[in-house]
Design a protein around this motif. Structure first.
Motif, PDB file in Angstrom:
ATOM      1  N   HIS A  93       0.827  -1.216   0.000  1.00 40.33           N
ATOM      2  CA  HIS A  93       0.000   0.000   0.000  1.00 40.33           C
ATOM      3  C   HIS A  93       0.857   1.261   0.000  1.00 40.33           C
ATOM      4  O   HIS A  93       0.530   2.238  -0.696  1.00 40.33           O
ATOM      5  CB  HIS A  93      -0.986  -0.006   1.174  1.00 40.33           C
ATOM      6  CG  HIS A  93      -2.089  -0.996   0.995  1.00 40.33           C
ATOM      7  ND1 HIS A  93      -3.152  -0.784   0.155  1.00 40.33           N
ATOM      8  CD2 HIS A  93      -2.269  -2.223   1.521  1.00 40.33           C
ATOM      9  CE1 HIS A  93      -3.956  -1.830   0.173  1.00 40.33           C
ATOM     10  NE2 HIS A  93      -3.439  -2.722   1.001  1.00 40.33           N
ATOM     11  N   LEU A  94       1.946   1.255   0.733  1.00 42.30           N
ATOM     12  CA  LEU A  94       2.848   2.407   0.738  1.00 42.30           C
ATOM     13  C   LEU A  94       3.496   2.608  -0.633  1.00 42.30           C
ATOM     14  O   LEU A  94       3.617   3.742  -1.109  1.00 42.30           O
ATOM     15  CB  LEU A  94       3.921   2.258   1.817  1.00 42.30           C
ATOM     16  CG  LEU A  94       3.444   2.443   3.251  1.00 42.30           C
ATOM     17  CD1 LEU A  94       4.540   2.052   4.234  1.00 42.30           C
ATOM     18  CD2 LEU A  94       3.009   3.882   3.483  1.00 42.30           C
TER      19      LEU A  94
ATOM     20  N   LYS B 107       1.755   6.703  -6.952  1.00 46.20           N
ATOM     21  CA  LYS B 107       0.763   7.727  -7.313  1.00 46.20           C
ATOM     22  C   LYS B 107       1.424   9.103  -7.321  1.00 46.20           C
ATOM     23  O   LYS B 107       1.204   9.909  -8.225  1.00 46.20           O
ATOM     24  CB  LYS B 107      -0.409   7.716  -6.332  1.00 46.20           C
ATOM     25  CG  LYS B 107      -1.357   6.556  -6.517  1.00 46.20           C
ATOM     26  CD  LYS B 107      -2.455   6.586  -5.457  1.00 46.20           C
ATOM     27  CE  LYS B 107      -3.265   5.311  -5.479  1.00 46.20           C
ATOM     28  NZ  LYS B 107      -4.237   5.250  -4.363  1.00 46.20           N
ATOM     29  N   ALA B 108       2.245   9.365  -6.325  1.00 43.63           N
ATOM     30  CA  ALA B 108       2.942  10.655  -6.244  1.00 43.63           C
ATOM     31  C   ALA B 108       3.957  10.794  -7.370  1.00 43.63           C
ATOM     32  O   ALA B 108       4.060  11.867  -7.994  1.00 43.63           O
ATOM     33  CB  ALA B 108       3.621  10.814  -4.883  1.00 43.63           C
TER      34      ALA B 108
ATOM     35  N   ALA C 251       2.199   1.726  -3.472  1.00 43.63           N
ATOM     36  CA  ALA C 251       1.141   2.232  -4.353  1.00 43.63           C
ATOM     37  C   ALA C 251       0.990   3.743  -4.183  1.00 43.63           C
ATOM     38  O   ALA C 251       0.880   4.481  -5.169  1.00 43.63           O
ATOM     39  CB  ALA C 251      -0.180   1.521  -4.078  1.00 43.63           C
ATOM     40  N   GLU C 252       1.005   4.214  -2.945  1.00 45.41           N
ATOM     41  CA  GLU C 252       0.908   5.656  -2.690  1.00 45.41           C
ATOM     42  C   GLU C 252       2.123   6.389  -3.246  1.00 45.41           C
ATOM     43  O   GLU C 252       2.006   7.472  -3.820  1.00 45.41           O
ATOM     44  CB  GLU C 252       0.755   5.933  -1.191  1.00 45.41           C
ATOM     45  CG  GLU C 252      -0.606   5.571  -0.646  1.00 45.41           C
ATOM     46  CD  GLU C 252      -1.738   6.307  -1.348  1.00 45.41           C
ATOM     47  OE1 GLU C 252      -1.665   7.549  -1.508  1.00 45.41           O
ATOM     48  OE2 GLU C 252      -2.703   5.639  -1.757  1.00 45.41           O
ATOM     49  N   ARG C 253       3.289   5.804  -3.084  1.00 45.96           N
ATOM     50  CA  ARG C 253       4.514   6.421  -3.598  1.00 45.96           C
ATOM     51  C   ARG C 253       4.427   6.560  -5.114  1.00 45.96           C
ATOM     52  O   ARG C 253       4.765   7.600  -5.683  1.00 45.96           O
ATOM     53  CB  ARG C 253       5.738   5.583  -3.207  1.00 45.96           C
ATOM     54  CG  ARG C 253       7.051   6.258  -3.549  1.00 45.96           C
ATOM     55  CD  ARG C 253       8.228   5.335  -3.280  1.00 45.96           C
ATOM     56  NE  ARG C 253       9.484   6.048  -3.236  1.00 45.96           N
ATOM     57  CZ  ARG C 253      10.095   6.573  -4.294  1.00 45.96           C
ATOM     58  NH1 ARG C 253       9.550   6.496  -5.495  1.00 45.96           N
ATOM     59  NH2 ARG C 253      11.249   7.204  -4.151  1.00 45.96           N
TER      60      ARG C 253
END
Length: 115
Positions: free
Chosen positions: A35-36, A42-43, A38-40
């Protein structure tokens, strides 16, 4: 009994329970890492779109070097092998650059990059 006999079924129930508890913890950590990441990504996709629109290069070697040094220090402080942390970040950086190159190409061809 040792955990090397785990497949044979003759493992002490207490050892099996502890092994399951530890593996459950590992599974939870793995999920958090995914999940982390995936967030990275996205950024970094947003960064790639911004770079493409302003015709900036997909790679930024100076930033990458700073990030690697930063991650190595974090790894040392966390008692994680800094060489492993560097390999991990290099893998991520290579993937980010690949994404940025694709976004730049799509933008240059008049295509709207994926959001």
């Amino acid at each position: 009994m040792t955990t090397s006999n785990i497949g044979t079924g003759d493992v002490d129930p207490g050892v099996r329970q502890e092994l399951e508890r530890l593996r459950d913890s590992i599974d939870n950590i793995d999920a958090a890492v995914v999940h982390l990441l995936a967030e990275r990504f996205k950024a970094t996709q947003q960064v790639g779109r911004l770079k493409a629109v302003h015709q900036l290069p997909p790679a930024d070697p100076a930033r990458e070097a700073r990030q690697i040094e930063r991650l190595r220090r974090l790894a040392e402080n966390a008692k994680l092998d800094p060489a492993f942390a560097e390999k991990f970040l290099n893998f991520i950086i290579a993937e980010v650059i690949r994404h940025h190159e694709r976004i730049a190409e799509d933008t240059a061809n008049g295509q709207q990059p994926d959001a």
